[in-house]
Design a protein around this motif. Sequence first.
Motif, PDB file in Angstrom:
ATOM      1  N   LEU A  74       0.824  -1.197   0.000  1.00  0.00           N
ATOM      2  CA  LEU A  74       0.000   0.000   0.000  1.00  0.00           C
ATOM      3  C   LEU A  74       0.862   1.251   0.000  1.00  0.00           C
ATOM      4  O   LEU A  74       1.907   1.305   0.666  1.00  0.00           O
ATOM      5  CB  LEU A  74      -0.911   0.023   1.230  1.00  0.00           C
ATOM      6  CG  LEU A  74      -1.892  -1.139   1.410  1.00  0.00           C
ATOM      7  CD1 LEU A  74      -2.761  -0.893   2.644  1.00  0.00           C
ATOM      8  CD2 LEU A  74      -2.757  -1.321   0.179  1.00  0.00           C
ATOM      9  N   SER A  75       0.387   2.257  -0.712  1.00  0.00           N
ATOM     10  CA  SER A  75       1.041   3.562  -0.634  1.00  0.00           C
ATOM     11  C   SER A  75       0.705   4.186   0.711  1.00  0.00           C
ATOM     12  O   SER A  75      -0.278   3.809   1.369  1.00  0.00           O
ATOM     13  CB  SER A  75       0.536   4.465  -1.761  1.00  0.00           C
ATOM     14  OG  SER A  75      -0.833   4.776  -1.568  1.00  0.00           O
ATOM     15  N   GLU A  96      -0.671   6.936   1.275  1.00  0.00           N
ATOM     16  CA  GLU A  96      -2.006   7.532   1.178  1.00  0.00           C
ATOM     17  C   GLU A  96      -3.090   6.472   1.348  1.00  0.00           C
ATOM     18  O   GLU A  96      -4.087   6.680   2.064  1.00  0.00           O
ATOM     19  CB  GLU A  96      -2.169   8.253  -0.162  1.00  0.00           C
ATOM     20  CG  GLU A  96      -1.272   9.464  -0.350  1.00  0.00           C
ATOM     21  CD  GLU A  96       0.171   9.083  -0.671  1.00  0.00           C
ATOM     22  OE1 GLU A  96       1.050   9.958  -0.523  1.00  0.00           O
ATOM     23  OE2 GLU A  96       0.418   7.916  -1.057  1.00  0.00           O
ATOM     24  N   ASP A  97      -2.911   5.331   0.664  1.00  0.00           N
ATOM     25  CA  ASP A  97      -3.891   4.253   0.791  1.00  0.00           C
ATOM     26  C   ASP A  97      -3.923   3.700   2.214  1.00  0.00           C
ATOM     27  O   ASP A  97      -4.989   3.368   2.742  1.00  0.00           O
ATOM     28  CB  ASP A  97      -3.571   3.125  -0.195  1.00  0.00           C
ATOM     29  CG  ASP A  97      -4.042   3.433  -1.598  1.00  0.00           C
ATOM     30  OD1 ASP A  97      -4.791   4.407  -1.776  1.00  0.00           O
ATOM     31  OD2 ASP A  97      -3.663   2.687  -2.529  1.00  0.00           O
ATOM     32  N   ARG A 148     -12.011  -1.670  -0.865  1.00  0.00           N
ATOM     33  CA  ARG A 148     -12.920  -1.819  -1.999  1.00  0.00           C
ATOM     34  C   ARG A 148     -13.951  -0.703  -2.051  1.00  0.00           C
ATOM     35  O   ARG A 148     -14.553  -0.457  -3.092  1.00  0.00           O
ATOM     36  CB  ARG A 148     -13.631  -3.177  -1.930  1.00  0.00           C
ATOM     37  CG  ARG A 148     -12.715  -4.360  -2.174  1.00  0.00           C
ATOM     38  CD  ARG A 148     -13.443  -5.666  -1.970  1.00  0.00           C
ATOM     39  NE  ARG A 148     -13.787  -5.899  -0.566  1.00  0.00           N
ATOM     40  CZ  ARG A 148     -14.379  -7.014  -0.126  1.00  0.00           C
ATOM     41  NH1 ARG A 148     -14.722  -7.949  -0.982  1.00  0.00           N
ATOM     42  NH2 ARG A 148     -14.633  -7.162   1.154  1.00  0.00           N
ATOM     43  N   GLY A 204     -10.684   5.937  -5.463  1.00  0.00           N
ATOM     44  CA  GLY A 204      -9.301   6.293  -5.721  1.00  0.00           C
ATOM     45  C   GLY A 204      -8.270   5.363  -5.133  1.00  0.00           C
ATOM     46  O   GLY A 204      -7.067   5.536  -5.381  1.00  0.00           O
ATOM     47  N   ALA A 205      -8.683   4.374  -4.355  1.00  0.00           N
ATOM     48  CA  ALA A 205      -7.708   3.432  -3.790  1.00  0.00           C
ATOM     49  C   ALA A 205      -7.063   2.630  -4.918  1.00  0.00           C
ATOM     50  O   ALA A 205      -7.751   2.157  -5.831  1.00  0.00           O
ATOM     51  CB  ALA A 205      -8.389   2.499  -2.804  1.00  0.00           C
ATOM     52  N   THR A 206      -5.761   2.475  -4.861  1.00  0.00           N
ATOM     53  CA  THR A 206      -5.042   1.782  -5.928  1.00  0.00           C
ATOM     54  C   THR A 206      -4.967   0.274  -5.703  1.00  0.00           C
ATOM     55  O   THR A 206      -4.542  -0.458  -6.588  1.00  0.00           O
ATOM     56  CB  THR A 206      -3.614   2.344  -6.058  1.00  0.00           C
ATOM     57  OG1 THR A 206      -2.931   2.195  -4.810  1.00  0.00           O
ATOM     58  CG2 THR A 206      -3.651   3.819  -6.433  1.00  0.00           C
ATOM     59  N   VAL A 207      -5.358  -0.180  -4.514  1.00  0.00           N
ATOM     60  CA  VAL A 207      -5.349  -1.611  -4.190  1.00  0.00           C
ATOM     61  C   VAL A 207      -6.746  -2.014  -3.740  1.00  0.00           C
ATOM     62  O   VAL A 207      -7.372  -1.307  -2.943  1.00  0.00           O
ATOM     63  CB  VAL A 207      -4.335  -1.937  -3.069  1.00  0.00           C
ATOM     64  CG1 VAL A 207      -4.455  -3.391  -2.641  1.00  0.00           C
ATOM     65  CG2 VAL A 207      -2.915  -1.654  -3.549  1.00  0.00           C
ATOM     66  N   ARG A 208      -7.239  -3.108  -4.282  1.00  0.00           N
ATOM     67  CA  ARG A 208      -8.509  -3.687  -3.842  1.00  0.00           C
ATOM     68  C   ARG A 208      -8.256  -5.145  -3.524  1.00  0.00           C
ATOM     69  O   ARG A 208      -7.646  -5.862  -4.318  1.00  0.00           O
ATOM     70  CB  ARG A 208      -9.574  -3.568  -4.931  1.00  0.00           C
ATOM     71  CG  ARG A 208      -9.954  -2.145  -5.288  1.00  0.00           C
ATOM     72  CD  ARG A 208     -10.857  -2.118  -6.509  1.00  0.00           C
ATOM     73  NE  ARG A 208     -12.096  -2.843  -6.268  1.00  0.00           N
ATOM     74  CZ  ARG A 208     -12.662  -3.657  -7.145  1.00  0.00           C
ATOM     75  NH1 ARG A 208     -12.065  -3.883  -8.313  1.00  0.00           N
ATOM     76  NH2 ARG A 208     -13.799  -4.263  -6.863  1.00  0.00           N
TER      77      ARG A 208
END
Length: 260
Positions: free
Chosen positions: A19-20, A22-23, A75, A79-83
């Motif tokens: 995860l970044s 931010e995430d 989920r 804008g989340a880059t990981v789900r």
Amino acid sequence: MDLFAADRLRLVEALPPQLSPEDRRAMDDAWDTAVRANPALFDGPVAGCMGLEHDARDGLVLTWVRATYRFYVLRKLPGATVRLPSLFVAVVQPVDDGRLLVGRMASWTTAPGRWQLPGGSVEPPPDGASLDLAALRHHAARELAEETGADTPADDLTPWQVTRGANGSVGVLFQAPPRPVPWLHERFAALASTEHALGRVPELDRLALVRSHTDLTGLGGTQVSYLEPVLRRHGRFRLTGRTGGPATGRGVPRSRPCGG
């Protein structure tokens, strides 16, 4: 909703998602908000789903990772880059006349009022141990006993279907031997009595028996997305005298992430 036969399922562990910053902050904030709304939530270990693909030699290959429940809130974050879709097990429990047992989630759970098959999220094995179909079978038997009181041996559960929903979550469904209706009601009543004596409400607050997907409309509330297609398929197998077989005429895409 995709359905596939579960008899040739292989599980492969992968590295957890990175995860970044931010995430990570957004995930932690969303989880804290969810816990304030429902203090019964806990950030326990789970096995998340990273991919489901077809292998001509091995059948279905499911890639999973070690995570905790808070990863699932990603989920719902724009804008989340990981789900990270979930991985769960469920049990198709028939009775002597062919109907199936379904349960309604209690008010304190994450999905109050929702109807589903007995089951739950998969927990990862200890570090160094593998997650395979046998482990999923034992987990399914434990969920069935904890939610309905039906203490069916794991070896009596047969791999039946793999479901994949629109959000990418994957479920491995096992079929239990048929049981008499009075026995199931007695086991659930005993479980509920024990839970209430301890000051707790069972995870499933009501059970029902359904013959086909058309019976779902009379239950009220909501249902998990896999329930209707599973009941349709169960009805076709019951009419033809089959208990398994190919789940769909479509093959699994060579490479499709669970989140797709």
